[in-house]
Scaffold this motif. Structure first.
Motif, PDB file in Angstrom:
ATOM      1  N   GLY A  22       0.818  -1.209   0.000  1.00 22.34           N
ATOM      2  CA  GLY A  22       0.000   0.000   0.000  1.00 22.34           C
ATOM      3  C   GLY A  22       0.848   1.252   0.000  1.00 22.34           C
ATOM      4  N   ALA A  23       1.912   1.271   0.768  1.00 23.14           N
ATOM      5  CA  ALA A  23       2.797   2.435   0.798  1.00 23.14           C
ATOM      6  C   ALA A  23       3.482   2.617  -0.548  1.00 23.14           C
ATOM      7  N   GLY A  24       3.880   1.533  -1.187  1.00 19.01           N
ATOM      8  CA  GLY A  24       4.521   1.629  -2.502  1.00 19.01           C
ATOM      9  C   GLY A  24       3.572   2.145  -3.553  1.00 19.01           C
ATOM     10  N   LEU A  25       2.341   1.688  -3.529  1.00 15.15           N
ATOM     11  CA  LEU A  25       1.361   2.165  -4.495  1.00 15.15           C
ATOM     12  C   LEU A  25       1.049   3.635  -4.270  1.00 15.15           C
ATOM     13  N   PHE A  26       0.984   4.039  -3.031  1.00 10.13           N
ATOM     14  CA  PHE A  26       0.711   5.445  -2.739  1.00 10.13           C
ATOM     15  C   PHE A  26       1.845   6.307  -3.269  1.00 10.13           C
ATOM     16  N   ALA A  27       3.075   5.904  -3.031  1.00  5.40           N
ATOM     17  CA  ALA A  27       4.216   6.702  -3.485  1.00  5.40           C
ATOM     18  C   ALA A  27       4.272   6.745  -5.005  1.00  5.40           C
ATOM     19  N   ALA A  28       3.991   5.633  -5.660  1.00 13.81           N
ATOM     20  CA  ALA A  28       4.075   5.597  -7.116  1.00 13.81           C
ATOM     21  C   ALA A  28       2.954   6.395  -7.766  1.00 13.81           C
ATOM     22  N   GLY A  29       1.827   6.510  -7.087  1.00 11.43           N
ATOM     23  CA  GLY A  29       0.695   7.178  -7.682  1.00 11.43           C
ATOM     24  C   GLY A  29       0.548   8.630  -7.276  1.00 11.43           C
ATOM     25  N   ALA A  30       1.463   9.147  -6.469  1.00 10.77           N
ATOM     26  CA  ALA A  30       1.335  10.517  -5.980  1.00 10.77           C
ATOM     27  C   ALA A  30       1.597  11.508  -7.105  1.00 10.77           C
ATOM     28  N   ASP A  31       0.719  12.482  -7.247  1.00  5.45           N
ATOM     29  CA  ASP A  31       0.859  13.523  -8.258  1.00  5.45           C
ATOM     30  C   ASP A  31       1.102  14.847  -7.566  1.00  5.45           C
ATOM     31  N   ASP A  32       1.933  15.668  -8.175  1.00  3.41           N
ATOM     32  CA  ASP A  32       2.196  17.007  -7.668  1.00  3.41           C
ATOM     33  C   ASP A  32       1.733  18.015  -8.703  1.00  3.41           C
ATOM     34  N   GLU A  71      -3.594  23.581 -15.166  1.00  2.00           N
ATOM     35  CA  GLU A  71      -2.539  23.166 -14.248  1.00  2.00           C
ATOM     36  C   GLU A  71      -1.643  22.154 -14.943  1.00  2.00           C
ATOM     37  N   ILE A  72      -0.418  22.086 -14.470  1.00  2.71           N
ATOM     38  CA  ILE A  72       0.533  21.079 -14.929  1.00  2.71           C
ATOM     39  C   ILE A  72       0.765  20.144 -13.752  1.00  2.71           C
ATOM     40  N   VAL A  73       0.585  18.846 -13.995  1.00  2.00           N
ATOM     41  CA  VAL A  73       0.712  17.839 -12.960  1.00  2.00           C
ATOM     42  C   VAL A  73       1.902  16.951 -13.304  1.00  2.00           C
ATOM     43  N   ALA A  74       2.782  16.737 -12.322  1.00  2.00           N
ATOM     44  CA  ALA A  74       3.959  15.885 -12.518  1.00  2.00           C
ATOM     45  C   ALA A  74       3.908  14.730 -11.524  1.00  2.00           C
ATOM     46  N   SER A  75       4.268  13.538 -11.986  1.00  2.00           N
ATOM     47  CA  SER A  75       4.374  12.378 -11.102  1.00  2.00           C
ATOM     48  C   SER A  75       5.537  11.517 -11.574  1.00  2.00           C
ATOM     49  N   THR A  76       6.087  10.751 -10.653  1.00  2.00           N
ATOM     50  CA  THR A  76       7.190   9.856 -10.999  1.00  2.00           C
ATOM     51  C   THR A  76       6.862   8.445 -10.546  1.00  2.00           C
ATOM     52  N   SER A  77       7.335   7.477 -11.337  1.00  2.00           N
ATOM     53  CA  SER A  77       7.149   6.074 -11.021  1.00  2.00           C
ATOM     54  C   SER A  77       8.132   5.261 -11.839  1.00  2.00           C
ATOM     55  N   GLY A  78       8.844   4.380 -11.185  1.00  2.00           N
ATOM     56  CA  GLY A  78       9.761   3.481 -11.885  1.00  2.00           C
ATOM     57  C   GLY A  78      10.824   4.196 -12.693  1.00  2.00           C
ATOM     58  N   GLY A  79      11.302   5.340 -12.215  1.00  2.00           N
ATOM     59  CA  GLY A  79      12.326   6.085 -12.927  1.00  2.00           C
ATOM     60  C   GLY A  79      11.805   6.923 -14.087  1.00  2.00           C
ATOM     61  N   MET A  80      10.496   6.938 -14.282  1.00  2.00           N
ATOM     62  CA  MET A  80       9.881   7.716 -15.360  1.00  2.00           C
ATOM     63  C   MET A  80       9.147   8.915 -14.756  1.00  2.00           C
ATOM     64  N   THR A  81       9.064   9.986 -15.529  1.00  2.00           N
ATOM     65  CA  THR A  81       8.317  11.168 -15.118  1.00  2.00           C
ATOM     66  C   THR A  81       7.148  11.359 -16.054  1.00  2.00           C
ATOM     67  N   ARG A  82       5.943  11.496 -15.499  1.00  2.00           N
ATOM     68  CA  ARG A  82       4.751  11.769 -16.293  1.00  2.00           C
ATOM     69  C   ARG A  82       4.376  13.235 -16.077  1.00  2.00           C
ATOM     70  N   LEU A  83       4.162  13.941 -17.171  1.00  2.00           N
ATOM     71  CA  LEU A  83       3.712  15.326 -17.131  1.00  2.00           C
ATOM     72  C   LEU A  83       2.360  15.395 -17.823  1.00  2.00           C
ATOM     73  N   GLN A  84       1.398  16.066 -17.178  1.00  2.00           N
ATOM     74  CA  GLN A  84       0.062  16.179 -17.746  1.00  2.00           C
ATOM     75  C   GLN A  84      -0.401  17.630 -17.713  1.00  2.00           C
ATOM     76  N   GLY A  85      -1.080  18.031 -18.771  1.00  2.00           N
ATOM     77  CA  GLY A  85      -1.757  19.310 -18.806  1.00  2.00           C
ATOM     78  C   GLY A  85      -3.225  19.073 -18.510  1.00  2.00           C
ATOM     79  N   VAL A  86      -3.774  19.839 -17.567  1.00  2.00           N
ATOM     80  CA  VAL A  86      -5.142  19.622 -17.116  1.00  2.00           C
ATOM     81  C   VAL A  86      -5.898  20.946 -17.125  1.00  2.00           C
ATOM     82  N   ALA A  87      -7.160  20.912 -17.540  1.00  2.00           N
ATOM     83  CA  ALA A  87      -8.010  22.110 -17.522  1.00  2.00           C
ATOM     84  C   ALA A  87      -9.204  21.885 -16.607  1.00  2.00           C
ATOM     85  N   HIS A  88      -9.659  22.975 -15.997  1.00  2.00           N
ATOM     86  CA  HIS A  88     -10.866  22.991 -15.170  1.00  2.00           C
ATOM     87  C   HIS A  88     -11.727  24.150 -15.661  1.00  2.00           C
TER      88      HIS A  88
END
Length: 127
Positions: A17-27, A40-57
């Motif tokens: 559970g702690a590993g999944l939480f850390a891998a799924g955390a978005d900033d 907003e721009i959202v960044a997350s990291t998992s397995g040495g990869m960085t995911r960047l997302q553009g999000v609109a509200h």
């Protein structure tokens, strides 16, 4: 079963559970000001990869267009197009996965909808 095995089995779900939480955390690393269209721009990291997302509200259902750009560390990515968004729902407008080269990336999201233009920009990683 040994005491070690019993103890490990007891805490294994907590470790997973702690590993999944850390891998799924978005900033959320960049946001536009308040208004009827926000980004907003959202960044997350998992397995040495960085995911960047553009999000609109949005405050009301609308259609618009966007451009999502990521550059740096050998990357030069541009995504864009039309989108539909509804109030109360995050609309993901662009997404990229980048390797962990340790370099930095300049990220920019530009959104235009209902006569309003907003943008978010941030430098992610590196120095």
């Amino acid at each position: 079963m040994t005491d070690f095995n019993t103890a490990f089995l007891a805490i294994a779900p907590l470790l997973v559970g702690a590993g999944l939480f850390a891998a799924g955390a978005d900033d959320i690393v960049a946001t536009s000001s308040s208004g009827p269209v926000r980004c907003e721009i959202v960044a997350s990291t998992s397995g040495g990869m960085t995911r960047l997302q553009g999000v609109a509200h949005v405050d009301a259902a609308l259609t618009g267009s966007y451009t999502f750009r990521v550059s740096g560390s050998g990357a030069n990515i541009s995504q864009g197009g039309e989108f539909d968004a509804r109030p109360g729902e995050a609309a993901t407008l662009g997404s990229v996965m980048l390797g962990g080269s340790g370099g930095g990336y300049d990220v920019r999201l530009e959104v235009e909808a209902d006569g309003v233009s907003v943008s978010c920009a941030e430098h992610i990683g590196g120095s």
